[in-house]
Design a protein around this motif. Structure first.
Motif, mmCIF file in Angstrom:
data_model
loop_
_atom_site.group_PDB
_atom_site.id
_atom_site.type_symbol
_atom_site.label_atom_id
_atom_site.label_comp_id
_atom_site.label_asym_id
_atom_site.label_seq_id
_atom_site.Cartn_x
_atom_site.Cartn_y
_atom_site.Cartn_z
ATOM 1 N N GLU A 114 14.484 -41.516 15.200
ATOM 2 C CA GLU A 114 14.182 -42.839 14.662
ATOM 3 C C GLU A 114 14.589 -43.947 15.627
ATOM 4 O O GLU A 114 13.967 -44.991 15.674
ATOM 5 C CB GLU A 114 14.892 -43.029 13.324
ATOM 6 N N VAL A 115 15.655 -43.697 16.375
ATOM 7 C CA VAL A 115 16.196 -44.764 17.220
ATOM 8 C C VAL A 115 15.433 -44.882 18.545
ATOM 9 O O VAL A 115 15.471 -45.930 19.187
ATOM 10 C CB VAL A 115 17.717 -44.524 17.459
ATOM 11 N N CYS A 116 14.728 -43.845 18.934
ATOM 12 C CA CYS A 116 14.108 -43.842 20.263
ATOM 13 C C CYS A 116 13.074 -44.969 20.384
ATOM 14 O O CYS A 116 12.077 -44.985 19.663
ATOM 15 C CB CYS A 116 13.455 -42.493 20.551
ATOM 16 N N PRO A 117 13.285 -45.886 21.301
ATOM 17 C CA PRO A 117 12.365 -47.024 21.408
ATOM 18 C C PRO A 117 10.991 -46.608 21.929
ATOM 19 O O PRO A 117 10.039 -47.381 21.830
ATOM 20 C CB PRO A 117 13.050 -47.956 22.405
ATOM 21 N N TYR A 118 10.901 -45.434 22.504
ATOM 22 C CA TYR A 118 9.624 -44.998 23.104
ATOM 23 C C TYR A 118 8.937 -43.907 22.279
ATOM 24 O O TYR A 118 7.986 -43.289 22.749
ATOM 25 C CB TYR A 118 9.879 -44.511 24.544
ATOM 26 N N ASN A 119 9.412 -43.708 21.085
ATOM 27 C CA ASN A 119 8.857 -42.647 20.217
ATOM 28 C C ASN A 119 8.691 -41.336 20.978
ATOM 29 O O ASN A 119 7.667 -40.656 20.862
ATOM 30 C CB ASN A 119 7.513 -43.075 19.627
#
Ligand SMILES: Cc1cc2nc3c(=O)[nH]c(=O)nc-3n(C[C@H](O)[C@H](O)[C@H](O)COP(=O)(O)OP(=O)(O)OC[C@H]3O[C@@H](n4cnc5c(N)ncnc54)[C@H](O)[C@@H]3O)c2cc1C
Ligand code: SF4
Ligand code: SF4
Ligand code: SF4
Length: 749
Positions: free
Chosen positions: A310-315
């Protein structure tokens, strides 16, 4: 999974070569590819002996290893698990390996993993027309040679033997230790086998040859243990001086021949057990592998909280189920920019998100109440006034009194103890029916959190429809109706998948009532919750502790408008097992399953009385005794739990929620006046936020102050263990029919 089998192939040692072969073949059967690491333990200064490499390449998938396991960590780190097949190799490996680099395991008596027929392709092709005795002496002492001579004379048999450097014995044929193919040929056609090697005795057993194992000192013979284990000790001849009576020899061989069927069965059973052990080794090793994600943690540590995804800014992270049905993060290396945010939030690194218990602010009020409240008890106060540090101490069992109680390892075994209590009650009309106390409310005088209560919802109907004491429905009502907030909980969707969902009306939230004993799908939920929180909406987030920890880790800041409510949780069952069980029910009863209530209390709340109700689309509901149900029992016995539950960070006083709820098992002993077998909850209030909301709804409950010792006497205080049964269940899970398999592991079937 990358499996390496370590073997020193420089010496043509029958034991090492054939055991390694058997192990590699067994792994092949189990659909694992392995590589034999041809490794020499001879120091290069001593000069390496050249081994029969061509043969090695014919026998195995072989790679050349470094010369020293002890000084070449890099090469060996290529494998996920290292296996050793023979005792001889194990001795070498144990003394020469840097343990921290190599997860090395030894599987003893690997030679028996395979059947006789599996070795035939390796044997030399040649026809033999004469009867002979096959002798293999490792240490041909004078006594042993004399014994051999005596036998040959008495039985008028020819001899085929390994080269023993003794010309007195006229061999029909001799073979060298260097030729495995010849040895297998002679073993296959031998009339009888005489040996001083435990390994050769095992081979003779496998080939169903009458044999004698000569040993002056039985215990020194490698693998003599297996003969004892198989009940064949009588075939070990330890006193050669008294063996000059041919009738002794004959009767020993007769024992073997007469019991051959039985021996065959014992070997078969032993092989089955060995294969199970091998399978478990591989499974446990697979849990030690790292997840394919920059979080850099092992599978066994990952609770699947999804915070990293969920936190990954780059999905860049996807959660994918493994063959057991549990989700793990898998990174897309093309998208990942190595910002390491996922690693920072991972709840299994430095961020378990457990609460640091604080001092309570409103002590004056409580002290007043305390004076008016005769039921209060100083020992309770002491207990619940633990500071965080002491509470932690308790959880790590440094406190002796708690440690004593912790020794009751199996929570559910305990639960069953008080089922007996219920039965007795039912059958015994003279027993006292405990009268309800009119005013059992006891506002806590604890100086710091957690405050612990035993709680019953005053509305019997609500309580009856809940799993435990019915706290959750009141929380929901307060949040939705009075705060106009949102509730996140778990419901079954139309296909009976347990899914996390957001409710804004009571109607929607009702679907969350009742525990669903399977891990739910909550992918994407954290981002939705954050949106609501950022808009200033109140959110009641209800989940398993590790999932709640994931949310907190993802948010990375405290929100006053977030209330986290967690349930006590000993094990999160595999959603895939649940799915397959539902499919089984649908095909068996020819109707779609619409709902499952695992905790119907119409016959009572205690485990012995608890009913599981399965509702179908077009047939009447199925009512089962939950405790005996194959699925429910597997959940209770931890047979279908996620591996990470064995390292759960959220047990006992290590809490994530503002509020923690569970079953108050043992309430009939702790507070008999509250027990009516309709369900009582443990409530732990862990934060000021939690206390505030409790103060708003507490008038809806009958409750009494309790303490950690009392509340956890029959609930788990430690993570579960991954048992052999659990691992075996998952070994067979993919291949076998689900209900029969669950049934096999159901000890109360
Ligand atoms: C997998 C699991 C293991 C548990 N283990 C224990 C235990 O070892 N000891 C113990 O005392 N209690 C355990 N519980 C909790 C217990 O079964 C009750 O759920 C709890 O006591 C709350 O009861 P209630 O009557 O107040 O509310 P309920 O009506 O039971 O509802 C409680 C809340 O749980 C949520 N919930 C239901 N199923 C799930 C799920 N699969 N995942 C996440 N949230 C869910 C619902 O959304 C609801 O918000 C466990 C629950 C689950 C789901
Ligand atoms: S390191 Fe950064 S970009 Fe890569 S997966 Fe983790 S959070 Fe995403
Ligand atoms: S524990 Fe949670 S954050 Fe850590 S790797 Fe597993 S899913 Fe990701
Ligand atoms: S036992 Fe712990 S790790 Fe396992 S599901 Fe429950 S909270 Fe999560």
């Amino acid at each position: 999974m990358k499996i390496g089998i370590v073997a020193d192939l420089n010496d043509m040692n029958l034991d090492v070569w054939l055991s390694t072969y058997a192990l590699q073949e067994a792994l092949k059967e189990m659909e694992h590819i392995s590589v034999v690491i041809h490794h020499s333990f001879i120091n290069s200064e001593d000069g390496e002996k050249l081994g029969p490499k061509e043969l090695a390449y014919e026998f195995y998938n072989v790679v050349e290893g470094s010369s020293q396991l002890s000084n070449d960590a890099g090469y060996y780190n290529l494998f996920d698990i290292y296996l050793v097949a023979s005792e001889r190799m194990w001795q070498k490996v144990k003394d020469n390996t840097i343990k921290e680099y190599y997860p090395i395991h030894y599987l003893r008596d690997s030679i028996l993993l395979m059947q006789q027929k599996n070795y035939h392709p390796l044997a030399k092709k040649k026809s033999i027309n004469e009867d002979y005795l096959l002798c293999y002496y490792e240490t041909p002492s004078k006594e042993k040679l004399e014994f051999l001579k005596f036998l040959l004379d008495k039985k008028s048999l020819k001899l085929v033997s390994n080269q023993m450097g003794n010309n007195e014995l006229k061999s029909l044929q001799s073979y060298t230790d260097q030729d495995i193919r010849e040895f297998l040929l002679y073993l296959r056609h031998a009339k009888v086998v005489i040996t001083d090697s435990g390994f050769i005795a095992s081979m003779a057993l496998l080939y169903e040859k009458p044999f004698l194992l000569l040993s002056e000192k039985t215990q020194e013979v490698l693998a003599a243990g297996i003969l004892k284990e198989l009940g064949l000790s009588s075939l070990i001849l330890s006193d050669l001086s008294t063996s000059r009576d041919i009738s002794i020899y004959n009767s020993l061989l007769e024992t073997y021949e007469n019991n051959q069927r039985e021996f065959r069965k014992r070997i078969k059973d032993f092989r089955k057990e060995q294969k199970k052990k091998l399978s478990q080794l591989i499974r446990l090793a697979s849990y030690e592998m790292y997840v394919d994600c920059p979080t850099d943690i092992k599978k066994i540590e990952c609770c699947g909280c999804t915070a990293c995804r969920e936190v990954c800014p780059y999905n860049a992270i996807e959660m994918k189920p493994d063959e057991e049905g549990f989700i793990y993060p898998v990174v897309d290396h093309d998208k990942c920019v190595k910002c390491m945010l996922c690693k920072k939030v991972c709840v299994k690194r430095e961020n378990p998100q457990t609460i640091t218990y604080e001092k309570r602010e409103n002590q004056q009020t409580n002290n007043n109440v305390k004076k008016e409240n005769p039921q209060t008890d100083t020992s309770v106060r002491k207990e619940s006034s633990q500071t965080n540090t002491s509470a932690r101490k308790e959880s790590s069992q440094t406190n002796t009194s708690v440690r004593k109680e912790n020794s009751q390892t199996n929570t559910y075994a305990k639960k069953e103890n008080f089922q007996t209590f219920t039965n007795e009650k039912k059958e015994n009309p003279q027993t006292i029916t405990y009268a309800k106390k009119e005013n059992s409310q006891a506002i806590s005088h604890a100086e710091s959190y957690p405050i612990v209560y035993a709680v019953n919802n005053k509305k019997l109907k609500v309580r009856t429809n809940s799993s435990s004491g019915g706290i959750f429905p009141e929380l929901v009502q307060y949040v939705i109706e009075e705060l106009e907030g949102y509730v996140v909980g778990v419901k079954f969707d139309n296909d009976m998948n347990a899914v996390s969902s957001i409710a804004h009306t009571m109607e929607e939230a009702k679907e969350f009532y009742g525990a669903k004993y399977t891990k739910s799908d909550f992918t994407g939920m954290f981002r939705n919750v954050k949106k609501l929180l950022d808009k200033g909406e109140t959110v009641l987030y209800s989940a398993l502790p590790c999932e709640a920890a994931g949310l907190r880790a993802f948010l990375r800041k405290r929100y006053d408008n977030l209330i986290v409510s967690e349930v006590l949780c000993h094990a999160g069952p595999s959603p895939l097992v649940f799915r397959r069980y539902v499919q089984y029910l649908e095909s068996r009863f020819h109707s779609k399953v619409k709902k499952i209530n695992f905790r119907d209390k119409s016959k009572g709340w205690l485990a012995l009385d608890n009913t599981m109700v399965v509702e179908f689309a077009n047939r009447e509901p199925l009512k089962l005794r939950a405790r005996r149900n194959n699925y429910y029992r597997s959940f209770i016995k931890d047979n279908i739990a996620r591996p990470a539950c064995s390292q759960c960070s959220f047990v006992y006083t290590n809490r994530v929620g503002d509020l923690t709820m569970g079953d108050f098992w043992g309430i009939q002993y702790a507070k008999p006046e509250m027990f009516d077998n309709k369900g009582t909850s443990i409530l732990m209030i862990n934060t000021k936020n939690g206390e505030n909301i409790w103060n708003k709804i507490s008038n809806r409950f009958e409750y009494e102050e309790s303490n950690l010792t009392e509340a956890f006497r029959y609930n788990h205080k430690k993570p579960i263990k991954l048992t052999e049964k659990r691992n075996e269940f998952f070994d067979r899970f993919e291949k076998e029919e689900i209900n029969s398999l669950l049934q096999e592991f159901n000890d109360l079937k």
